[in-house]
Design an enzyme around this catalytic site. Sequence first.
Site, PDB file in Angstrom:
ATOM      1  NE  ARG A  49      -3.496  -2.299   2.799  1.00  0.00           N
ATOM      2  CZ  ARG A  49      -3.181  -3.434   3.413  1.00  0.00           C
ATOM      3  NH1 ARG A  49      -1.969  -3.586   3.972  1.00  0.00           N
ATOM      4  NH2 ARG A  49      -4.053  -4.425   3.491  1.00  0.00           N
ATOM      5  CE  LYS A  72      -6.108  -0.733   4.777  1.00  0.00           C
ATOM      6  NZ  LYS A  72      -7.375  -0.901   4.043  1.00  0.00           N
ATOM      7  CG  HIS A 115      -4.632   0.935  -4.109  1.00  0.00           C
ATOM      8  ND1 HIS A 115      -3.919   1.067  -2.938  1.00  0.00           N
ATOM      9  CD2 HIS A 115      -5.618   0.038  -3.855  1.00  0.00           C
ATOM     10  CE1 HIS A 115      -4.459   0.291  -2.017  1.00  0.00           C
ATOM     11  NE2 HIS A 115      -5.473  -0.342  -2.540  1.00  0.00           N
ATOM     12  NE  ARG A 143      -2.900  -3.371  -1.752  1.00  0.00           N
ATOM     13  CZ  ARG A 143      -2.395  -4.132  -0.785  1.00  0.00           C
ATOM     14  NH1 ARG A 143      -1.078  -4.253  -0.657  1.00  0.00           N
ATOM     15  NH2 ARG A 143      -3.185  -4.781   0.040  1.00  0.00           N
ATOM     16  CG  HIS A 167      -5.806  -8.678   0.996  1.00  0.00           C
ATOM     17  ND1 HIS A 167      -5.987  -9.046  -0.324  1.00  0.00           N
ATOM     18  CD2 HIS A 167      -5.701  -7.311   0.972  1.00  0.00           C
ATOM     19  CE1 HIS A 167      -5.993  -7.967  -1.087  1.00  0.00           C
ATOM     20  NE2 HIS A 167      -5.834  -6.918  -0.324  1.00  0.00           N
ATOM     21  CE1 TYR A 184      -5.836  -6.829  -7.222  1.00  0.00           C
ATOM     22  CE2 TYR A 184      -6.129  -7.859  -5.075  1.00  0.00           C
ATOM     23  CZ  TYR A 184      -5.887  -6.740  -5.850  1.00  0.00           C
ATOM     24  OH  TYR A 184      -5.696  -5.525  -5.240  1.00  0.00           O
TER      25      TYR A 184
END
Length: 303
Positions: free
Chosen positions: A154, A178, A249, A252, A275, A284
């Site tokens: 990110r 995150k 992004h 990414r 994730h 994806y």
Amino acid sequence: MSRKDEMDATDRRLIEGFLDAVWLQAGLSSNTLKSYRFDLEHFQRFIATRGIRIPAVRRSDLRDYLEVRGDSTSRRTVARSLSTLRRFYRYLLVEELAADDPTADMASPAMGKVLPKTLSEKQVEGLLAAPDTRTELGVRDRAMLETLYATGLRVSELIHLGRSLTDIDAGVCRVMGKGGKERLVPLGDPACAWIRRYLESSRPALIGSRTSEALFVTRRGTPMTRQAFWHQIRRYGRLAGIDSPLSPHTLRHAFATHLLNHGADLRSVQMLLGHASLSTTQIYTHVARARLHDLHAAHHPRG
């Protein structure tokens, strides 16, 4: 008071006027008002960095803001921000404080799965080659683009990479993602080579006598910001002849899609992207599947 301070003060008065109006009209809870205030002040700070006042915001400015917001928050938060801005600009129009509503007909982010924008491998090669590596800033930008594509980080993770957490001899970087979750991500040989060149020549020239733990720094020796890198990646996209809108992004997404196209398993891509849920990564597979469909249609005798 400088002109910028005057502009900021004027925009803050618009926000306060709106908050007073909705509190009187709708009797909103204190939590809702706090949420409105947070969203509007966050938005105002973003456009202020571009020298734009609230009444002069265009649809493209708003779209850029929501993309940046989406880099570090959920779609639900982005949708809430857009909802706040819709109500705010309706108020400005009614009060004749703005001539246009940049939120008009702008769709909220879908809560379901949306196919991310990506780039072909050829487009990525063009983008990576766009910086002028005869300059210190060009070497830095090439190293950042190579790192972003090699790792799928990110943008917030990229700009917060520290020198001590980036081991180019081992070819890995330690990333704080995150929720404070840490992960090790491979860098790959090309990214390591450009980071090494940047550390040996460009970074010392940029930082001078100053000190910083940040891996990537500006010409002032301060850590790179997301807004500055956002601007750079769009500029390099134009130089590379890429017509579609670009953001950090996008690389990414390209990282994940190209891995899957070349046979990587979904669980590995999930770990590399950081994730929490495999269902987030599964989007994806749709992109990769669309690519395979195009290849079949183009090359199979009965495609």
